[in-house]
Design an enzyme around this catalytic site. Sequence first.
Site, mmCIF file in Angstrom:
data_model
loop_
_atom_site.group_PDB
_atom_site.id
_atom_site.type_symbol
_atom_site.label_atom_id
_atom_site.label_comp_id
_atom_site.label_asym_id
_atom_site.label_seq_id
_atom_site.Cartn_x
_atom_site.Cartn_y
_atom_site.Cartn_z
ATOM 1 N N ASP A 1 79.232 -104.177 -4.916
ATOM 2 C CA ASP A 1 78.018 -104.780 -4.364
ATOM 3 C C ASP A 1 77.418 -105.780 -5.346
ATOM 4 O OD1 ASP A 1 75.753 -105.373 -2.909
ATOM 5 O OD2 ASP A 1 74.720 -103.499 -3.380
ATOM 6 N N ASP B 1 76.595 -112.058 -1.354
ATOM 7 C CA ASP B 1 76.475 -110.593 -1.432
ATOM 8 C C ASP B 1 77.723 -109.922 -0.887
ATOM 9 O OD1 ASP B 1 75.647 -107.964 -1.560
ATOM 10 O OD2 ASP B 1 74.361 -108.094 0.199
#
Length: 500
Positions: A104, A322
Amino acid sequence: MSGMKFLTVFLVVAAAAAAVVVGAGKLPPAGVLSLERIFPVNGKVEMEEIRGRDKARHARMLQSFAGGIVDFPVIGSSDPYLVGLYFTKVRIGTPPREYNVQIDTGSDILWVTCSACNDCPRTSGLGVELNFYNAASSSTATPISCEDQVCASIVQTASVECSTETNQCGYTFQYGDGSGTTGHYVADLLYFDTVLGTSLIANSSAPIVFGCSTSESGDLMKTDRAIDGIFGFGQQGLSVISQLSSRGITPKVFSHCLKGEGNGGGILVLGEILDPRIVYSPLVPSQAHYNVYLQSIAVNGQLVPVDPSVFATTGNRGTIVDSGTTLSYIAPEAYDPFVNAIAAAVSPSARPIISRGKPCFLVSSSIAEIFPPVSLNFDGGASMALRPADYLVHMGFVEGAAMWCIGFEKQPQGVTILGDLVLKDKIIVYDLARQRIGWADHDCSSPVNVSITSGKGEFINAGQLSVNGASGSALFNLQHKRTSALLLLLVLMIGSPFLT
């Protein structure tokens, strides 16, 4: 190249020494080194003893080496109907235990589920075994107290909750999808493989601060995609990349290449992937996320009529890269013009249809033949080319025709998020030292070159490989395997920090 000459001389001397038999009580001839065995000739030596000696040797090498390539395996895919996320494996604690954690880049902290989490998932639909971290079972674990200097620094940047009863430095995180986790910080050893030179892979470890979660909510509680935690690759001080690079263990850059087709997988490396096709765009400074300057979108070479200010970083708006987001999201002012431009380009080859509120198209041939190319244009003249598979999602079949839907979602808050849908099948380089992000199309099942230098914060381009004092550089070859492990092969080595 003086280091390589030194290596040749050393081998000649060693060979000469090995060829000389020194009689009992006699000194070896001048200029010849006598060799003695660490382990007896006829004595039985346990494998653990040999491994222990090798590990100590590697540790000494690391003390004189300011950095190396650290790689992690990549599992998962961007297909929301298969896995919908990419994750890797980390080893923490003594003895080390393995944990599966989502990759992440949209958050900072590495956290894993704690043994004290009673309501957390116990099984996973991803086919992986879930493990729970227990600080009491690790001889190298150290709790972070409220008085700890680390906790005081966290207060400046993150949500911290200090319990007067337990004196633990705690946290609470809320993610964009509504999920959340609560726990406390712990310091323990993170184990990893560091490539130091020609065929030398050291089993290394370093103390890091990470989260031990005792409560989870939202999608984190779902068993179909349950994993052990999240591996945050953000820029803040407590991210693993920041902790390791600040001590010179890794370069201040990391890269990934997420495979979109087949079983997925890919490459994740704490180091800089080199490719002449990579284009770079600057990061927006002083941001919590990897914000970039998206300036325009083009469909089939024609700019979509959207004011550039829609993508600008102001307040809660902006454009973020992201890897923890499966699909991609676009500001509402740009969504309809973007979809309309695609629909106009494919008419009448594809029949438009609304499915579950999403704009979709029924097609009877390859989407590559029907749908237009899309480009995202960024500051610095860098463009990211999107194939139809990078902005469409296959949703099944209707009346014998394949149904492909727009994979970009409308973001009511005005934030544009570039998730795995567009990041897959590309080399993505997060150059924190130079505050830029780069990308290039790539088959993530094929090799990549990775460059490092041993100097802290130094980076050498492919065309400028050199040896300067104690600083060396190397090009390594990384390749993704179908087993989701990484095979690291050295393809070029110039100099070595051990031979100068």
